[in-house]
Design a protein around this motif. Structure first.
Motif, PDB file in Angstrom:
ATOM      1  N   HIS A 223       7.228  77.510  17.516  1.00 51.71           N
ATOM      2  CA  HIS A 223       8.020  76.299  17.711  1.00 51.71           C
ATOM      3  C   HIS A 223       7.533  75.596  18.967  1.00 51.71           C
ATOM      4  N   LEU A 224       7.630  74.274  18.958  1.00 50.60           N
ATOM      5  CA  LEU A 224       7.182  73.459  20.087  1.00 50.60           C
ATOM      6  C   LEU A 224       8.357  72.740  20.735  1.00 50.60           C
ATOM      7  N   GLY A 225       9.502  73.419  20.725  1.00 50.59           N
ATOM      8  CA  GLY A 225      10.678  72.845  21.353  1.00 50.59           C
ATOM      9  C   GLY A 225      11.411  71.879  20.458  1.00 50.59           C
ATOM     10  N   GLU A 226      12.367  71.174  21.049  1.00 51.24           N
ATOM     11  CA  GLU A 226      13.219  70.281  20.271  1.00 51.24           C
ATOM     12  C   GLU A 226      13.069  68.838  20.720  1.00 51.24           C
ATOM     13  N   ARG A 227      13.563  67.952  19.881  1.00 52.09           N
ATOM     14  CA  ARG A 227      13.664  66.532  20.216  1.00 52.09           C
ATOM     15  C   ARG A 227      15.108  66.098  19.972  1.00 52.09           C
ATOM     16  N   ASP A 228      15.593  65.222  20.800  1.00 55.95           N
ATOM     17  CA  ASP A 228      16.927  64.652  20.618  1.00 55.95           C
ATOM     18  C   ASP A 228      16.765  63.274  19.992  1.00 55.95           C
ATOM     19  N   CYS A 229      17.276  63.131  18.784  1.00 55.89           N
ATOM     20  CA  CYS A 229      17.126  61.878  18.031  1.00 55.89           C
ATOM     21  C   CYS A 229      18.493  61.256  17.732  1.00 55.89           C
ATOM     22  N   SER A 230      19.412  61.400  18.673  1.00 57.07           N
ATOM     23  CA  SER A 230      20.803  60.998  18.425  1.00 57.07           C
ATOM     24  C   SER A 230      21.017  59.487  18.429  1.00 57.07           C
ATOM     25  N   LEU A 231      20.136  58.741  19.087  1.00 57.07           N
ATOM     26  CA  LEU A 231      20.308  57.287  19.108  1.00 57.07           C
ATOM     27  C   LEU A 231      19.779  56.703  17.805  1.00 57.07           C
ATOM     28  N   GLN A 232      20.723  56.361  16.926  1.00 54.66           N
ATOM     29  CA  GLN A 232      20.387  55.933  15.569  1.00 54.66           C
ATOM     30  C   GLN A 232      21.200  54.703  15.182  1.00 54.66           C
ATOM     31  N   ARG A 233      20.591  53.925  14.300  1.00 49.94           N
ATOM     32  CA  ARG A 233      21.291  52.789  13.696  1.00 49.94           C
ATOM     33  C   ARG A 233      21.188  52.945  12.185  1.00 49.94           C
ATOM     34  N   ARG A 234      22.326  53.015  11.530  1.00 52.45           N
ATOM     35  CA  ARG A 234      22.376  53.222  10.084  1.00 52.45           C
ATOM     36  C   ARG A 234      21.544  54.439   9.672  1.00 52.45           C
ATOM     37  N   ASN A 431      22.703  58.948  31.849  1.00 56.41           N
ATOM     38  CA  ASN A 431      23.337  60.251  32.022  1.00 56.41           C
ATOM     39  C   ASN A 431      23.083  61.199  30.849  1.00 56.41           C
ATOM     40  N   GLY A 432      22.421  60.704  29.814  1.00 57.41           N
ATOM     41  CA  GLY A 432      22.189  61.529  28.628  1.00 57.41           C
ATOM     42  C   GLY A 432      23.463  61.793  27.855  1.00 57.41           C
ATOM     43  N   ASP A 433      24.462  60.929  28.021  1.00 58.52           N
ATOM     44  CA  ASP A 433      25.781  61.138  27.431  1.00 58.52           C
ATOM     45  C   ASP A 433      25.952  60.267  26.189  1.00 58.52           C
ATOM     46  N   TYR A 434      25.420  60.731  25.079  1.00 61.77           N
ATOM     47  CA  TYR A 434      25.526  59.969  23.836  1.00 61.77           C
ATOM     48  C   TYR A 434      25.481  60.912  22.636  1.00 61.77           C
ATOM     49  N   ASP A 435      25.938  60.416  21.483  1.00 70.46           N
ATOM     50  CA  ASP A 435      25.900  61.187  20.245  1.00 70.46           C
ATOM     51  C   ASP A 435      25.372  60.285  19.138  1.00 70.46           C
ATOM     52  N   ILE A 436      25.428  60.743  17.884  1.00 71.63           N
ATOM     53  CA  ILE A 436      24.814  59.971  16.797  1.00 71.63           C
ATOM     54  C   ILE A 436      25.566  58.681  16.473  1.00 71.63           C
ATOM     55  N   HIS A 437      26.790  58.547  16.984  1.00 72.82           N
ATOM     56  CA  HIS A 437      27.567  57.329  16.727  1.00 72.82           C
ATOM     57  C   HIS A 437      27.488  56.325  17.888  1.00 72.82           C
ATOM     58  N   TRP A 438      26.889  56.733  18.997  1.00 74.27           N
ATOM     59  CA  TRP A 438      26.929  55.906  20.211  1.00 74.27           C
ATOM     60  C   TRP A 438      26.308  54.537  20.001  1.00 74.27           C
ATOM     61  N   GLU A 440      25.696  52.709  17.303  1.00 76.18           N
ATOM     62  CA  GLU A 440      26.449  51.825  16.405  1.00 76.18           C
ATOM     63  C   GLU A 440      27.630  51.196  17.152  1.00 76.18           C
ATOM     64  N   LYS A 441      28.333  51.992  17.957  1.00 82.19           N
ATOM     65  CA  LYS A 441      29.466  51.474  18.723  1.00 82.19           C
ATOM     66  C   LYS A 441      28.986  50.491  19.784  1.00 82.19           C
ATOM     67  N   TYR A 442      27.869  50.795  20.407  1.00 83.42           N
ATOM     68  CA  TYR A 442      27.294  49.913  21.435  1.00 83.42           C
ATOM     69  C   TYR A 442      26.946  48.545  20.834  1.00 83.42           C
ATOM     70  N   LEU A 443      26.303  48.578  19.669  1.00 85.22           N
ATOM     71  CA  LEU A 443      25.902  47.325  19.023  1.00 85.22           C
ATOM     72  C   LEU A 443      27.124  46.537  18.533  1.00 85.22           C
ATOM     73  N   ALA A 444      28.153  47.241  18.086  1.00 77.39           N
ATOM     74  CA  ALA A 444      29.364  46.571  17.636  1.00 77.39           C
ATOM     75  C   ALA A 444      30.053  45.834  18.794  1.00 77.39           C
ATOM     76  N   LYS A 445      30.063  46.472  19.969  1.00 75.79           N
ATOM     77  CA  LYS A 445      30.636  45.835  21.155  1.00 75.79           C
ATOM     78  C   LYS A 445      29.828  44.606  21.560  1.00 75.79           C
ATOM     79  N   ALA A 446      28.514  44.709  21.433  1.00 72.16           N
ATOM     80  CA  ALA A 446      27.645  43.587  21.826  1.00 72.16           C
ATOM     81  C   ALA A 446      27.855  42.373  20.946  1.00 72.16           C
ATOM     82  N   ASP A 447      28.323  42.597  19.699  1.00 70.85           N
ATOM     83  CA  ASP A 447      28.538  41.498  18.759  1.00 70.85           C
ATOM     84  C   ASP A 447      29.869  40.785  19.002  1.00 70.85           C
TER      85      ASP A 447
END
Length: 448
Positions: A223-234, A431-438, A440-447
């Motif tokens: 294994h070559l470690g992990e990646r964090d891919c939590s910042l997602q849109r749809r 701060n690295g403080d986000y999850d897979i829904h972050w 979408e919520k950020y973009l909704a606020k921006a709109d």
């Protein structure tokens, strides 16, 4: 080692594979649609073959034309990149029948992991932790309600053959089940030609963590470690980083070795990624991608291991170049996927790139096939480049990313660069403080 590799793809990944092959002294063949006749990978390849008109089904998904291109040029191997035919077991079988090596896993492993229900069963058998849910496809409302009551609401109904967020519906209580099940089955049938769905426990605030593995096909895997891919849109990844800000060294070693041992038991060959949801210190398997990932450069940045080289080595019979004890994790890396899209509406923005300037400096890498004057066609995925930044730690990496984004220039079309310029200044992201829904919520606020 191979004599000549045909690259059955386009864009930045075709160029990435071409460069790796050339570094290994292997000749390259580019295939292209008529829309990509002037593409960079076509210009740089040793040979090129036009395989059809712009629509993917008539060119990059046309197995007959690709095999014919192999025979015309004498290519003895095919690298599929990602997308298109990269996880098509039939394609791998056909190449094998023509004595052409598919640079990827065996067809039976592609089939198993391509069926999400069978993949979950296989993962469970191999000792990989899975999300509680149904053991197979669910067709009846009563059965769905029974399973949901056992594992607890909320639950998510997913297409067995799905991906990209299609055929996925959340039911928060028993009253939601009927509609969610019917809708998910309808979407799955329309999108994938298979309406089989299954049920899993829905996690409220998970992170998306994936583990990179490479196997030699003979019972050895690292294994070559992990990646964090939590910042997602749809359900589409936007920003990836390695290592994850949410994991410590013990978590990393625990899940990494679990995956490596499982893939060794499976005798998996080549690069693969096991994807998990991670919440409250626990990992839950969701799927395996039996190919190179878009975000593989962040793993290369922190390990110094060329994943495409490893793919080619394994497929040629040379085996892995590293053992687990050789793998060291150095610093932090982040990748931003730059798309030809409106940064507000995310509508595609094809057209001519009038000026293209990429950032540089220590720790900055750009994977792109775009150049000034390039015409982005409207027929394919909107990804036009990937900005990968590496630093000695996450703070340095974020500072370097902020600087690199300020240097990146793409004129003539709209891109998602402004989105990343906003994200890199977010306190939560810092701060690295986000999850897979972050996001979408950020973009909704921006709109609003």
């Amino acid at each position: 080692m191979f004599h000549k590799i045909l690259i059955a793809n386009r864009g930045e990944i075709a160029l990435r594979v071409l460069r790796a092959a050339k570094e290994l002294g292997i000749q390259t063949v580019a295939v292209h649609s008529t829309a990509d006749a002037e593409a960079m990978h076509v210009r740089l390849a040793d040979e090129s073959v036009c395989i059809g008109p712009p629509p993917s089904r008539d060119s990059y998904l046309n197995i007959h034309q690709i095999v014919a291109a192999c025979e015309i040029t004498g290519a003895d191997a095919v690298h599929p990149g990602y997308g298109f035919l990269s996880e098509n077991a039939k394609f791998a079988d056909i190449l094998d029948a023509h004595n052409i090596t598919f640079i990827g896993p065996r067809a039976d492993h592609i089939r198993v992991m391509g069926d999400k229900i069978e993949a979950k069963r296989t993962a469970k058998r191999l000792g990989i932790p899975v999300v509680p849910g149904s053991d197979g496809a669910v067709t009846e409302d009563a059965e769905a309600k029974r399973i949901a009551a056992e594992i607890g609401y909320p639950v998510i109904i997913k297409a067995s053959a799905g991906g990209g967020g299609r055929g996925m519906k959340v039911a928060r209580n028993e009253d939601d089940i009927d509609v969610a099940l019917a809708t998910a089955r309808s979407e799955a049938g329309a999108a994938f030609g298979d309406d089989a769905v299954y049920i899993e426990k829905y996690l409220e605030k998970p992170r998306h963590i994936e583990v990179q593995v490479v196997g030699d096909g003979d019972g050895r895997a690292v294994h070559l470690g992990e990646r964090d891919c939590s910042l997602q849109r749809r359900h589409q990844k936007v920003w990836e980083e390695a290592n994850s800000p949410a994991l410590n060294a013990a978590d990393r070693s625990r899940i990494g070795m679990t995956v490596a041992n499982a893939m060794a038991d499976l005798k998996y060959a080549g690069a693969g990624t096991i994807e998990f949801l991670y919440e409250n210190g626990e990992f839950y398997f969701i799927e395996m991608n039996t190919r190179l990932q878009v975000e593989h450069p962040v793993t290369e940045a922190i390990t110094g291991i060329d994943l495409v080289h490893e793919q080619i080595r394994v497929a040629s019979g040379a085996g892995l170049s590293v053992e687990q004890k050789d793998v060291q994790f150095n610093g932090h890396a982040i990748e931003c996927r730059i798309n030809a899209e409106d940064p507000k509406t995310f509508a595609p923005s094809p057209g001519t790139v009038s000026h293209f300037h990429t950032p540089g400096g220590l720790g900055v890498r750009v994977d792109s096939a775009v150049f000034s004057g390039y015409k982005i066609p409207p027929y394919y995925d909107s990804l036009i480049g990937k900005l990968i930044v590496h630093g000695s730690n996450r703070v340095e990496c974020m500072m370097r990313l902020r600087r690199a984004l300020g240097e990146f220039v793409v004129d003539g079309i709209k891109t998602t660069l402004p989105l990343f310029q906003d994200l890199v200044n977010s306190r939560d992201i810092a701060n690295g403080d986000y999850d897979i829904h972050w996001l979408e919520k950020y973009l909704a606020k921006a709109d609003t």
